[in-house]
Design an enzyme around this catalytic site. Sequence first.
Site: not given
Ligand SMILES: Cc1cc2nc3c(=O)[nH]c(=O)nc-3n(C[C@H](O)[C@H](O)[C@H](O)COP(=O)(O)OP(=O)(O)OC[C@H]3O[C@@H](n4cnc5c(N)ncnc54)[C@H](O)[C@@H]3O)c2cc1C
Length: 576
Positions: A282, A236, A248, A251, A390, A116, A238, A349
């Site tokens: 990236r 960032q 997306l 990578e 990142r 990666f 991507h 991203h």
């Molecule tokens: C398409 C894509 C592919 C990716 N691939 C990778 C990868 O391969 N490897 C890697 O390391 N990272 C990857 N990332 C980044 C990574 O997935 C995210 O940064 C990470 O999953 C974020 O997790 P989180 O738990 O912080 O938030 P999220 O998974 O975004 O969850 C946010 C939560 O907050 C809740 N929420 C938000 N606002 C409110 C509110 N006002 N009231 C109540 N609930 C709320 C939502 O309901 C949700 O449950 C990727 C991101 C994307 C977009």
Amino acid sequence: MHHKYDVLVVGAGGAGLMAALYAAKGDVSVAVISKLYPTRSHTGAAQGGVGAALGNIGEDHWEWHMFDTIKGGDYLTDQDAAEVFSKDVIDAVYELEHMGLPFSRTPEGKIAQRKFGGHTREFGKAAVERSCYAKDRTGHMILQTLYQQNVKEGTTFFNEFHVLDLIIENGRCCGVVAFELATGEIHTFQAKSVILASGGYGRIFKITSNALTLSGDLMSIYYRKGLPLEDMEFYQFHPTGLTKLGILITEGVRGEGGILRNKDGERFMERYAPTIKDLAPRDMVARAIYTEIRAGRGCGPAGDHIFLDLTHLPPEQLDAKLPDITEFARTYLGIEPYTDPIPIQPTAHYAMGGVPTNIDAQVLRNNTDIVPGLFAAGEVACVSVHGANRLGTNSLLDINVFGRRGGLSAAAYANSLAAHVDLPDNPVDDVVALLQRLRDGGGTENVATIRSELQETMDAHASVYRTEETLKQAEVDIAGLKARYVHVGVADRGLRYNTELLEAVELGFLLDLAEVMVVSAKARNESRGGHFREDFPHRDDVNFMRHTMAYKDGGDIRLDYKPVVQTRYQPMERKY
Ligand SMILES: Cc1cc2nc3c(=O)[nH]c(=O)nc-3n(C[C@H](O)[C@H](O)[C@H](O)COP(=O)(O)OP(=O)(O)OC[C@H]3O[C@@H](n4cnc5c(N)ncnc54)[C@H](O)[C@@H]3O)c2cc1C
């Protein structure tokens, strides 16, 4: 309606679900509030993998991972956080395996690993296989696994509850106010500890990989209380989103051998990063792509994209390792990746910045002091392990490592309090007034129009390349949009499933965060990681080796700075 728990988790993505699991181990009552059904959280969209120095394919060590994370972050990474992170993640991956996560496997049955961007052996000598993956559905598997574990533990969920305010009384966090989507009812949740795990805010941009719901709600709510947001200028891009759509393409494709080519078929990354080529970090690859496009070497009739070429890889490899993204190319662009290269362009991203925390996920109210009772983990937080950029796979790590630390800290804090702190007299007043203004204020401005104008200006003026002039333009545009936002109105006056009303609220959050990003970026007269200023194209460690802390100060933004924690590695020139 009023609810009372020891620990409340806002968000049910990977960070929130991990935090909830670990908080529950502290023998406290735990509830998770999520605006989405948990398994719809953006974590489920993550494709490529989770990085950990398991060494299942080639030799690897946590020190190499720590170094890569710091160098990848262009030395803005806090090194104490990077050390905890690179060590803890090894256990975190085995823990996910033991919970039942169906990782892809090596022939001898170990967790499979692939290369990666920016992950190397021996401090930059060559790319190393560090990303542990489940095909190109790693995030989906993490989310399902953690959700199942929470169901098993009996975690209480409030799904489709939208948190609209944090209750902070005398400097302590003691609960949240939420809107129930199905009924329009306002709920107060009283708690000893609140963990923010609400994800990122990619929807300030038009071309983005982020889900529609990523509007940075809790970042903005926190900031509106006069509390700081850290390093918001670092966002960032991507390198490989499907052209014009931003969807997306992981990578992991380049980890499996995919190659970026310009219109002459040249593998141009050989010029920009001779050692690890297409697997450079990236920020560098995204800039290289735009440099090629600007030099007239872009592909297609308009010369506005680049090709990601997989045609030399065996179809069986694509089917086995990358089934989802090959399907995306077919579905959204009508491209057959076995035989044709995929047109791509950089896509917004990931937020490196956010709510500042220490390594125990305690939220900071300034450079040193915490907000008692408040914790944050995942993309909403800035610990800062990712610094200015990142590395791929490091976010899925972050949510596990700091989700876990957040859960443990929150439970310990809850256990240390004899009783809940009393709520203020009218905790819901601000929320009621906000919703009333939007619903019944007679406003005529349209939410979707303002949002798309915001996204246009951010894409044009505050993305991969920035200058003082473009950032000033973005600032003027955002000020104009904020003035119009005051007159926004919604057509749906109902209570049930009023998503239009919530989108209007979310737009207010997006406008705040865009403004903080632009003001923070305008003050950083250097280029570092994801923040590239064409008028200041070099990194300036003398003046800018520091984190930005942005505070809301009346109608203005006040900037302060915080030192970077450096332990093992001195800043070096960043060559790959
Ligand atoms: C398409 C894509 C592919 C990716 N691939 C990778 C990868 O391969 N490897 C890697 O390391 N990272 C990857 N990332 C980044 C990574 O997935 C995210 O940064 C990470 O999953 C974020 O997790 P989180 O738990 O912080 O938030 P999220 O998974 O975004 O969850 C946010 C939560 O907050 C809740 N929420 C938000 N606002 C409110 C509110 N006002 N009231 C109540 N609930 C709320 C939502 O309901 C949700 O449950 C990727 C991101 C994307 C977009």
